[in-house]
Scaffold this motif. Structure first.
Motif, short mmCIF file in Angstrom:
data_model
loop_
_atom_site.label_atom_id
_atom_site.label_comp_id
_atom_site.label_asym_id
_atom_site.label_seq_id
_atom_site.Cartn_x
_atom_site.Cartn_y
_atom_site.Cartn_z
N CYS A 121 -2.60 -2.59 10.48
CA CYS A 121 -3.32 -1.48 9.84
C CYS A 121 -4.32 -0.88 10.85
O CYS A 121 -5.09 -1.61 11.47
N CYS A 124 -8.18 -1.66 9.18
CA CYS A 124 -8.79 -2.99 9.09
C CYS A 124 -8.08 -4.00 9.98
O CYS A 124 -8.45 -5.18 10.00
N CYS A 146 -1.24 -0.63 3.96
CA CYS A 146 -1.81 -1.93 4.30
C CYS A 146 -2.01 -2.71 3.02
O CYS A 146 -2.63 -2.23 2.07
N CYS A 149 -6.09 -3.93 2.79
CA CYS A 149 -7.14 -3.00 2.35
C CYS A 149 -6.60 -1.91 1.43
O CYS A 149 -7.36 -1.13 0.87
ZN LIG Z 1 -5.98 -2.27 6.18
#
Ligand SMILES: [Zn+2]
Length: 159
Positions: A121, A124, A146, A149
Motif C-alpha cells: 500500500c 501505510c 489495501c 487501512c
Molecule cells: Zn494501507
C-alpha cells in the motif's frame, strides 16, 4: 539557442493524466534537437491506448512556444516501457498514491499481470492488498485496495 533553458522548461511539463509527474520523468520525452526550422521534440507515447498523446504534444508546443517554432515528432519504435520512468518519477508516483511498476513482466498481457508480486500500500505500506479491477482511471492502471487501512490505490502496470 540555449538548449539548457529549453530543457528546464520541458522538464516542468506535467503529464496530463498524472500531473504529479513530468513527461521527462515518465520517459516520454526521447529527444530534443535545435534545427534550422526551430526546435524538434521527439516523444514516445505511453500505452498505445492512452488518448492523451495529442494533449501531450499540445502541452509541449505551448511550453516551448517562447523559443520559436516547435515540431513534435512521435516515435513509436522502440515502444515506451515503464522501465523508462526515472527514479524521481517513481518516487513521485508513490507519493501521489500510485504504486509505480514493480518490475518488467513482459508484454502486459493478462497472464503477465497476474504474475505480479503482491503490492504494498502506498499510504501505510501494508502488505495485504488485493486487486479490485484490472483497470483504473485509465487503461494504464489497475485498481487495488489495501486490506490493512482500507484505502484504494492505483497501480501503474508495467509493460
Ligand atoms: Zn494501507
Amino acid at each position: 539557442m540555449n538548449l539548457d533553458r529549453v530543457r528546464a522548461k520541458l522538464a516542468a511539463v506535467p503529464d496530463p493524466e498524472i500531473p504529479a509527474v513530468s513527461l521527462v520523468e515518465l520517459g516520454i520525452v526521447r529527444g530534443l534537437h535545435a534545427t534550422d526550422a526551430g526546435l524538434e521534440v521527439v516523444l514516445t507515447p505511453t500505452y498505445s491506448g492512452c488518448p492523451a498523446t495529442e494533449l501531450i504534444a499540445d502541452d509541449v508546443r505551448a511550453a516551448l512556444a517562447e523559443f520559436g517554432p516547435v515540431t513534435v515528432t512521435l516515435q513509436r519504435v522502440p515502444v515506451w516501457t515503464t522501465d523508462w520512468i526515472t527514479p524521481e518519477g517513481r518516487e513521485k508516483l508513490q507519493q501521489y498514491g500510485i504504486v509505480p511498476p514493480q518490475c518488467h513482466v513482459g508484454d502486459g498481457s493478462e497472464q503477465a499481470i497476474l504474475m505480479l508480486p503482491r503490492l504494498r500500500c502506498p499510504r501505510c505500506s501494508g502488505a495485504a492488498t488485493e486487486q479490485l479491477s484490472r483497470f483504473g482511471s485509465t487503461p494504464c492502471k489497475s485498481t487495488w485496495r489495501c486490506i490493512e487501512c482500507g484505502e484504494p490505490f492505483e497501480y501503474f502496470k508495467p509493460i
